[in-house]
Scaffold this motif. Structure first.
Motif, PDB file in Angstrom:
ATOM      1  N   ASP A   1       0.795  -1.225   0.000  1.00 22.55           N
ATOM      2  CA  ASP A   1       0.000   0.000   0.000  1.00 22.55           C
ATOM      3  C   ASP A   1       0.832   1.283   0.000  1.00 22.55           C
ATOM      4  N   VAL A   2       2.130   1.207  -0.324  1.00 22.04           N
ATOM      5  CA  VAL A   2       2.991   2.391  -0.377  1.00 22.04           C
ATOM      6  C   VAL A   2       3.717   2.411  -1.724  1.00 22.04           C
ATOM      7  N   TYR A   3       3.598   3.542  -2.431  1.00 25.78           N
ATOM      8  CA  TYR A   3       4.135   3.658  -3.783  1.00 25.78           C
ATOM      9  C   TYR A   3       4.930   4.943  -3.934  1.00 25.78           C
ATOM     10  N   GLU A   4       5.997   4.851  -4.734  1.00 24.57           N
ATOM     11  CA  GLU A   4       6.721   6.048  -5.158  1.00 24.57           C
ATOM     12  C   GLU A   4       6.276   6.352  -6.580  1.00 24.57           C
ATOM     13  N   VAL A   5       5.854   7.584  -6.803  1.00 24.42           N
ATOM     14  CA  VAL A   5       5.486   8.051  -8.140  1.00 24.42           C
ATOM     15  C   VAL A   5       6.467   9.154  -8.503  1.00 24.42           C
ATOM     16  N   ILE A   6       7.052   9.046  -9.699  1.00 18.00           N
ATOM     17  CA  ILE A   6       8.020  10.028 -10.180  1.00 18.00           C
ATOM     18  C   ILE A   6       7.465  10.654 -11.453  1.00 18.00           C
ATOM     19  N   LEU A   7       7.334  11.971 -11.434  1.00 14.13           N
ATOM     20  CA  LEU A   7       6.912  12.732 -12.606  1.00 14.13           C
ATOM     21  C   LEU A   7       8.157  13.363 -13.209  1.00 14.13           C
ATOM     22  N   GLY A   8       8.501  12.941 -14.412  1.00 13.32           N
ATOM     23  CA  GLY A   8       9.689  13.465 -15.093  1.00 13.32           C
ATOM     24  C   GLY A   8       9.301  14.531 -16.095  1.00 13.32           C
ATOM     25  N   ILE A   9      10.029  15.634 -16.062  1.00 13.65           N
ATOM     26  CA  ILE A   9       9.808  16.737 -16.996  1.00 13.65           C
ATOM     27  C   ILE A   9      11.134  17.060 -17.663  1.00 13.65           C
ATOM     28  N   ASN A  10      11.135  17.059 -18.985  1.00 15.40           N
ATOM     29  CA  ASN A  10      12.283  17.492 -19.775  1.00 15.40           C
ATOM     30  C   ASN A  10      11.814  18.639 -20.650  1.00 15.40           C
ATOM     31  N   LEU A  11      12.394  19.815 -20.468  1.00 19.00           N
ATOM     32  CA  LEU A  11      12.011  21.005 -21.207  1.00 19.00           C
ATOM     33  C   LEU A  11      13.247  21.561 -21.895  1.00 19.00           C
ATOM     34  N   THR A  12      13.172  21.660 -23.212  1.00 16.45           N
ATOM     35  CA  THR A  12      14.280  22.196 -23.999  1.00 16.45           C
ATOM     36  C   THR A  12      13.810  23.449 -24.716  1.00 16.45           C
ATOM     37  N   CYS A  13      14.560  24.526 -24.572  1.00 15.01           N
ATOM     38  CA  CYS A  13      14.268  25.781 -25.252  1.00 15.01           C
ATOM     39  C   CYS A  13      15.355  26.023 -26.287  1.00 15.01           C
ATOM     40  N   LYS A  14      14.943  26.239 -27.544  1.00 10.42           N
ATOM     41  CA  LYS A  14      15.896  26.498 -28.623  1.00 10.42           C
ATOM     42  C   LYS A  14      15.545  27.816 -29.302  1.00 10.42           C
ATOM     43  N   LEU A  15      16.562  28.450 -29.810  1.00  8.34           N
ATOM     44  CA  LEU A  15      16.415  29.651 -30.623  1.00  8.34           C
ATOM     45  C   LEU A  15      17.128  29.336 -31.924  1.00  8.34           C
ATOM     46  N   GLY A  16      16.339  29.030 -32.949  1.00 11.45           N
ATOM     47  CA  GLY A  16      16.929  28.521 -34.177  1.00 11.45           C
ATOM     48  C   GLY A  16      17.534  27.163 -33.892  1.00 11.45           C
ATOM     49  N   GLU A  17      18.806  27.001 -34.215  1.00 12.02           N
ATOM     50  CA  GLU A  17      19.502  25.737 -33.962  1.00 12.02           C
ATOM     51  C   GLU A  17      20.214  25.725 -32.613  1.00 12.02           C
ATOM     52  N   LYS A  18      20.240  26.879 -31.941  1.00 15.56           N
ATOM     53  CA  LYS A  18      20.973  26.992 -30.679  1.00 15.56           C
ATOM     54  C   LYS A  18      20.093  26.595 -29.493  1.00 15.56           C
ATOM     55  N   THR A  19      20.646  25.785 -28.623  1.00 16.53           N
ATOM     56  CA  THR A  19      19.947  25.430 -27.390  1.00 16.53           C
ATOM     57  C   THR A  19      20.143  26.551 -26.384  1.00 16.53           C
ATOM     58  N   VAL A  20      19.029  27.118 -25.923  1.00 14.55           N
ATOM     59  CA  VAL A  20      19.067  28.194 -24.947  1.00 14.55           C
ATOM     60  C   VAL A  20      19.207  27.606 -23.551  1.00 14.55           C
ATOM     61  N   TYR A  21      18.298  26.673 -23.209  1.00 12.05           N
ATOM     62  CA  TYR A  21      18.400  25.994 -21.920  1.00 12.05           C
ATOM     63  C   TYR A  21      17.710  24.645 -21.970  1.00 12.05           C
ATOM     64  N   ILE A  22      18.100  23.806 -21.021  1.00 11.90           N
ATOM     65  CA  ILE A  22      17.500  22.481 -20.853  1.00 11.90           C
ATOM     66  C   ILE A  22      17.206  22.301 -19.365  1.00 11.90           C
TER      67      ILE A  22
END
Length: 166
Positions: A61-82
């Protein structure tokens, strides 16, 4: 610690119980590979969001739930942030039948975790020197329904008899 009684979810004879035992960040990463030059760039950023979820049983009756978020921001071909984030929680779920337990772990628990993940992602992005970004609400019920549909299709394809020429 939150404790709620969910009546009717497990049948009339027993009361289902849901308890949040702990909420925490399991893993976190922020990268801004183009800084400081990217601060002078102009244009419309392209944001790519990927969500994933993992469920693990820790005890009865005990569970670990993991919510994964991957967010990538690009400007043209350049990665701004991850931003890579795993927001996790330990949940006590008692008295649920199998179907409702699966529903709670697939929808209700991620709904509890999402505001924490959204806040953490926003703080990381701002700490990186970028304008605030707020993840829009996610319909975990729709995502869960789609995963049920895919599971049903996989079961059909596995159990369907092979057709061949003899």
């Amino acid at each position: 610690m939150a404790d709620e009684n969910i009546q009717g979810a497990a049948g009339a004879d027993q009361q289902a119980q849901f308890a949040i035992q702990k909420i925490y960040v399991k893993d976190i990463s922020f990268e801004a590979p183009g800084t400081p030059m990217v601060f002078n760039e102009q244009g419309n950023p392209d944001l790519n969001l990927n969500l994933n979820q993992k469920v693990g049983k820790l005890a009865d009756d005990v569970y670990e739930v993991i919510l994964g978020i991957n967010l990538t921001c690009k400007l043209g071909e350049k990665t701004v942030y991850i931003v890579e984030l795993e927001q996790a929680g330990i949940f006590g779920l008692n008295g649920f039948d199998e179907r409702n337990l699966d529903f709670m772990l697939g929808t209700y628990c991620p709904n509890v975790l999402f505001p924490y993940a959204r806040q953490m992602a926003s703080e990381l992005i701002q700490a990186g020197g970028f304008p605030p970004f707020y993840l829009q609400p996610i319909n975990f019920e729709a995502i869960y329904a789609e995963s049920l549909r895919r599971r049903a299709e996989q079961l059909k394809s596995v159990s369907a008899p092979a057709v061949g020429n003899a």
